[in-house]
Design a protein around this motif. Structure first.
Motif, PDB file in Angstrom:
ATOM      1  N   GLU A   1       0.805  -1.223   0.000  1.00  0.00           N
ATOM      2  CA  GLU A   1       0.000   0.000   0.000  1.00  0.00           C
ATOM      3  C   GLU A   1       0.837   1.272   0.000  1.00  0.00           C
ATOM      4  N   GLU A   2       2.076   1.181   0.434  1.00  0.00           N
ATOM      5  CA  GLU A   2       2.957   2.350   0.394  1.00  0.00           C
ATOM      6  C   GLU A   2       3.323   2.725  -1.041  1.00  0.00           C
ATOM      7  N   HIS A   3       3.267   1.743  -1.952  1.00  0.00           N
ATOM      8  CA  HIS A   3       3.724   1.950  -3.332  1.00  0.00           C
ATOM      9  C   HIS A   3       2.587   2.026  -4.345  1.00  0.00           C
ATOM     10  N   VAL A   4       1.507   1.261  -4.156  1.00  0.00           N
ATOM     11  CA  VAL A   4       0.456   1.166  -5.173  1.00  0.00           C
ATOM     12  C   VAL A   4      -0.908   1.458  -4.569  1.00  0.00           C
ATOM     13  N   LYS A   5      -1.837   1.880  -5.436  1.00  0.00           N
ATOM     14  CA  LYS A   5      -3.192   2.153  -4.958  1.00  0.00           C
ATOM     15  C   LYS A   5      -4.090   0.921  -5.085  1.00  0.00           C
ATOM     16  N   GLU A   6      -3.673  -0.058  -5.918  1.00  0.00           N
ATOM     17  CA  GLU A   6      -4.502  -1.237  -6.143  1.00  0.00           C
ATOM     18  C   GLU A   6      -3.661  -2.330  -6.772  1.00  0.00           C
ATOM     19  N   VAL A   7      -4.044  -3.599  -6.503  1.00  0.00           N
ATOM     20  CA  VAL A   7      -3.466  -4.751  -7.194  1.00  0.00           C
ATOM     21  C   VAL A   7      -4.626  -5.498  -7.848  1.00  0.00           C
ATOM     22  N   ARG A   8      -4.505  -5.784  -9.152  1.00  0.00           N
ATOM     23  CA  ARG A   8      -5.592  -6.468  -9.857  1.00  0.00           C
ATOM     24  C   ARG A   8      -5.019  -7.398 -10.928  1.00  0.00           C
ATOM     25  N   LEU A   9      -5.874  -8.253 -11.480  1.00  0.00           N
ATOM     26  CA  LEU A   9      -5.458  -9.150 -12.551  1.00  0.00           C
ATOM     27  C   LEU A   9      -5.391  -8.380 -13.865  1.00  0.00           C
ATOM     28  N   SER A  10      -4.528  -8.849 -14.747  1.00  0.00           N
ATOM     29  CA  SER A  10      -4.288  -8.148 -16.004  1.00  0.00           C
ATOM     30  C   SER A  10      -4.712  -8.976 -17.197  1.00  0.00           C
ATOM     31  N   SER A  11      -5.193  -8.278 -18.240  1.00  0.00           N
ATOM     32  CA  SER A  11      -5.460  -8.956 -19.516  1.00  0.00           C
ATOM     33  C   SER A  11      -4.475  -8.490 -20.582  1.00  0.00           C
ATOM     34  N   ARG A  12      -3.487  -7.655 -20.198  1.00  0.00           N
ATOM     35  CA  ARG A  12      -2.547  -7.126 -21.183  1.00  0.00           C
ATOM     36  C   ARG A  12      -1.210  -7.848 -21.157  1.00  0.00           C
ATOM     37  N   LEU A  13      -1.071  -8.885 -20.288  1.00  0.00           N
ATOM     38  CA  LEU A  13       0.201  -9.591 -20.158  1.00  0.00           C
ATOM     39  C   LEU A  13       0.087 -11.011 -20.699  1.00  0.00           C
ATOM     40  N   THR A  14       1.157 -11.466 -21.360  1.00  0.00           N
ATOM     41  CA  THR A  14       1.208 -12.853 -21.832  1.00  0.00           C
ATOM     42  C   THR A  14       2.434 -13.593 -21.296  1.00  0.00           C
ATOM     43  N   THR A  15       3.577 -12.898 -21.157  1.00  0.00           N
ATOM     44  CA  THR A  15       4.807 -13.573 -20.720  1.00  0.00           C
ATOM     45  C   THR A  15       5.378 -12.998 -19.429  1.00  0.00           C
ATOM     46  N   SER A  16       5.118 -11.740 -19.124  1.00  0.00           N
ATOM     47  CA  SER A  16       5.657 -11.126 -17.902  1.00  0.00           C
ATOM     48  C   SER A  16       4.748 -11.417 -16.719  1.00  0.00           C
ATOM     49  N   PRO A  17       5.315 -11.484 -15.509  1.00  0.00           N
ATOM     50  CA  PRO A  17       4.476 -11.778 -14.333  1.00  0.00           C
ATOM     51  C   PRO A  17       3.609 -10.594 -13.913  1.00  0.00           C
ATOM     52  N   ALA A  18       4.088  -9.355 -14.160  1.00  0.00           N
ATOM     53  CA  ALA A  18       3.353  -8.196 -13.660  1.00  0.00           C
ATOM     54  C   ALA A  18       3.739  -6.947 -14.448  1.00  0.00           C
ATOM     55  N   CYS A  19       2.904  -5.935 -14.343  1.00  0.00           N
ATOM     56  CA  CYS A  19       3.223  -4.624 -14.920  1.00  0.00           C
ATOM     57  C   CYS A  19       2.554  -3.541 -14.087  1.00  0.00           C
ATOM     58  N   ILE A  20       3.050  -2.324 -14.237  1.00  0.00           N
ATOM     59  CA  ILE A  20       2.493  -1.178 -13.514  1.00  0.00           C
ATOM     60  C   ILE A  20       1.698  -0.345 -14.502  1.00  0.00           C
ATOM     61  N   VAL A  21       0.497   0.040 -14.154  1.00  0.00           N
ATOM     62  CA  VAL A  21      -0.316   0.892 -15.029  1.00  0.00           C
ATOM     63  C   VAL A  21      -0.854   2.070 -14.239  1.00  0.00           C
ATOM     64  N   GLY A  22      -1.275   3.097 -14.959  1.00  0.00           N
ATOM     65  CA  GLY A  22      -1.872   4.258 -14.314  1.00  0.00           C
ATOM     66  C   GLY A  22      -3.385   4.221 -14.448  1.00  0.00           C
ATOM     67  N   ASP A  23      -4.051   4.965 -13.603  1.00  0.00           N
ATOM     68  CA  ASP A  23      -5.480   5.160 -13.784  1.00  0.00           C
ATOM     69  C   ASP A  23      -5.709   5.954 -15.066  1.00  0.00           C
ATOM     70  N   SER A  24      -6.935   5.954 -15.558  1.00  0.00           N
ATOM     71  CA  SER A  24      -7.238   6.572 -16.849  1.00  0.00           C
ATOM     72  C   SER A  24      -6.758   8.006 -16.951  1.00  0.00           C
ATOM     73  N   HIS A  25      -6.862   8.770 -15.864  1.00  0.00           N
ATOM     74  CA  HIS A  25      -6.518  10.191 -15.921  1.00  0.00           C
ATOM     75  C   HIS A  25      -5.240  10.519 -15.157  1.00  0.00           C
ATOM     76  N   ASP A  26      -4.457   9.496 -14.837  1.00  0.00           N
ATOM     77  CA  ASP A  26      -3.194   9.739 -14.133  1.00  0.00           C
ATOM     78  C   ASP A  26      -2.139  10.317 -15.076  1.00  0.00           C
ATOM     79  N   MET A  27      -1.219  11.063 -14.512  1.00  0.00           N
ATOM     80  CA  MET A  27      -0.056  11.555 -15.248  1.00  0.00           C
ATOM     81  C   MET A  27       0.913  10.389 -15.446  1.00  0.00           C
ATOM     82  N   THR A  28       1.541  10.314 -16.641  1.00  0.00           N
ATOM     83  CA  THR A  28       2.507   9.240 -16.873  1.00  0.00           C
ATOM     84  C   THR A  28       3.784   9.505 -16.068  1.00  0.00           C
ATOM     85  N   PRO A  29       4.554   8.465 -15.752  1.00  0.00           N
ATOM     86  CA  PRO A  29       5.810   8.661 -15.008  1.00  0.00           C
ATOM     87  C   PRO A  29       6.777   9.611 -15.721  1.00  0.00           C
TER      88      PRO A  29
END
Length: 624
Positions: free
Chosen positions: A514-542
């Motif tokens: 919780e110190e690092h992320v606002k939510e953990v959820r399952l992904s439909s955009r991954l096929t080979t990697s274990p995880a990825c970080i995404v932003g909310d729809s209106h979040d600023m990109t890194p």
């Protein structure tokens, strides 16, 4: 008492440029005369305008002209004007110092260039004005008196790093530049500038369109006849002549005159407006971006005339910032001659002219053939995309001429209309991913499912891309969608049972991280990697967040979302371990490692790299 002659040093960049000219092998040496005549014409324009604005100015404007004088015995060539002239300080600042943006960059590139052909190309690309005189002269003398002043100035240099300057009591109004020409080899007669025929030919080729008379001594018709003076240019403003009367060569030379670019223009745009207000425009799209295109101190805008009377260079009110590379002339019939830059910003006619100029430039770019368009976008694409943020009225037209790299073809950018034509049946969005480089984007875990399912993704790597994608809703009814933000539903097989299986793990990881992320959820955009970080729809990109912080902006911490690939063995194993051993002290460390790997995979920066390395080393040690 006679005032002393001062010897001053050139600024270091000016010194380097002088040496370059003195030892130049640039083949088109004729252009030195074009540069000097162009400077003389500018001086006449400025005097006429200043005399109009300042009725008290003590200056003779009755017969403004340029004169070229040849002395074959002394081997000198003089270009003389009776224009605005220069004061002592102006001579030092305009000639002893190079203030032109991009000079240092030009010299750096020239040093890096090893072959002669590339050096010639760079000399031609930069355009060196007055300094071009030293390609043909071993000494240059300049005598000038500023209009309204009583005392003149003599400047002289052999190009050796210093110049002399002294006051002159009886100098005429204006400026005279005398070149003491270098000797001519027997094999080099083409470059004998004491030949009146040669000089006339250069003037006709490069300067025929200038609106001021260029005068030379006429060829004597019979021996012993009194010498007469003739005007050697037609003095017809190019934009005022019928297009059938103007050759492409004349357009090219006019472009080089107003832009000080030694390359040919990519495209010429000419049109005339009649009706409630009248104006003529002659615009040029360059073939090369100037070196100062992205420098703050750059000048932009086109030249403004009123009824053939020059009003100002670089009229910013006529051309928006994102089209700052466009050069040319606008001649308005109904404006006041005494117009200022401040008034122009508010003038309704100017605003309407600007609107039409922009539409014409954009439509011209849209109609360019494939080769010319490729050159245009390579040179000016980054600047044009700024208009997506600034010019709401023309946003769709700008999008129509934009090209972007994409996953469809790594070697060839695509226009948005082509992307839309290739969209899969049922696809509702134009997908894109921003990043620092194509390599980083191609290796991003966000791309995996899109590539696997054959969806084309735009590859956006310019810093400006980070900004316009949030401001522009879509193109031809298709919305832009970042594949690194919001929910992406590409997995039709992800069922409710699977979500229920992972619910406990997702809740636990969300709490552990919780110190690092606002939510953990399952992904439909991954096929080979274990995880990825995404932003909310209106979040600023890194990347955008990093840009703002680098500019000193104070931003709150932006927490993002960790998505897990339920089909990856690491994620499946973590779910099983958590179900069997929820109190295992190593599980939070595993969650932290997964988060860190996802962060690194997208090119992000770890908050505590040493802790990540320690955790990874311990886990590797346990696996041996």
């Amino acid at each position: 008492m006679t005032a002393p002659i001062e010897t001053l040093e050139f600024q270091s960049e000016a010194r380097q440029l002088l040496q370059l000219m003195i030892h130049s092998i640039y083949s088109n040496k004729d252009t030195f005369l074009r540069e000097l005549v162009s400077n003389a014409s500018d001086a006449l324009d400025k005097l006429r305008l200043e005399a109009f604005r300042d009725k008290e100015l003590q200056a003779d404007t009755s017969d403004l002209h340029v004169a070229i004088e040849i002395d074959s015995e002394q081997r000198t060539l003089t270009v003389r004007d009776n224009g605005i002239g220069m004061s002592r300080d102006e001579v030092i600042s305009l000639i002893g110092t190079i203030a032109k943006s991009g000079t240092a960059e030009f010299l750096r590139k020239l040093k890096e260039s090893q072959d002669a052909a590339a050096s010639q190309e760079l000399i031609g690309q930069f355009g060196v004005g007055f300094y071009a005189s030293f390609m043909v002269a071993d000494k240059v003398t300049l005598v000038t008196r500023k209009a309204g002043s009583d005392e003149g100035v003599r400047w002289e240099s052999e190009g050796a790093g210093t110049y002399t300057i002294e006051p002159v009591a009886d100098a005429p109004q204006g400026t005279a530049v005398t070149l003491h020409l270098k000797p001519v080899d027997a094999e080099d007669q083409l470059f004998d500038y004491t030949s009146a025929a040669k000089v006339r030919e250069i003037v006709k080729r490069y300067s025929d369109f200038l609106t001021w008379p260029i005068r030379m001594a006429a060829e004597p018709t019979e021996e012993g006849a009194e010498p007469t003076v003739e005007t050697v240019n037609s003095m017809k403003a190019l934009w005022a002549r019928a297009s059938s009367e103007v050759t492409e060569q004349e357009y090219t030379e006019f472009y080089k005159h107003i832009s000080h670019d030694w390359n040919d223009p990519l495209e010429t745009v000419r049109f005339q407006a009649e009706g409630t207000f009248e104006y003529q425009a002659l615009l040029f799209i360059p073939s090369r971006a100037p070196m100062d295109l992205f420098m703050r101190e750059r000048k932009r805008g086109v030249q403004l005339y009123v009824k053939r009377v020059f009003i100002m260079d670089d009229c910013e009110a006529l051309m928006p910032e994102y089209l700052r590379f466009v050069k040319g002339v606008v001649d308005a019939a109904d404006l006041s001659l005494n117009v200022s830059r401040e008034i122009l910003q508010q003038d309704r006619q100017i605003q309407l002219i600007r609107k039409r100029l922009v539409k014409r430039v954009l439509s011209t770019v849209k109609s360019l053939d494939a080769e010319k368009y490729g050159t245009f976008w390579k040179e000016f694409g980054r600047a044009v995309k700024e208009g997506l943020l600034d010019d709401f009225d023309n946003r769709e037209a700008i999008l129509e001429i934009c090209s972007f790299e994409s996953t469809h073809d790594a070697d060839k950018p695509t226009r948005l209309a082509q992307y839309v034509e290739r969209m899969k049946e049922g696809q509702e969005h134009i997908y894109y991913l921003t990043g620092e480089s194509r390599t980083a984007i191609e290796n991003s875990p966000h791309l995996e499912a899109f590539q696997a399912k054959g969806f084309e993704v735009l590859v956006l790597t310019d810093p400006i891309d980070e900004m316009w994608v949030d401001a522009v809703p879509g193109f031809e009814g298709k919305q832009f969608q970042s594949i690194a933000k919001g929910q992406v539903d590409l997995d039709e097989n992800q069922d409710e049972e699977q979500k229920a299986e992972f619910a406990g793990l997702l809740t636990w990881m969300g709490s552990a991280l919780e110190e690092h992320v606002k939510e953990v959820r399952l992904s439909s955009r991954l096929t080979t990697s274990p995880a990825c970080i995404v932003g909310d729809s209106h979040d600023m990109t890194p990347t955008l967040e990093k840009m703002y912080r680098a500019m000193g902006q104070q931003l709150p911490q932006i927490k993002r979302i960790l998505e897990l690939n339920p089909g990856h063995p690491l994620v499946a194993g973590l779910r099983a371990a958590h179900a069997e051993r929820p109190e295992d002290e190593r599980l939070p460390e595993t969650a932290e490692l997964i988060y860190g790997m996802a962060l690194l995979a997208e090119g992000g920066e770890l908050g505590d790299p040493s802790r990540f390395v320690k955790l990874l080393a311990n886990r590797l040690e346990q696996s041996l």
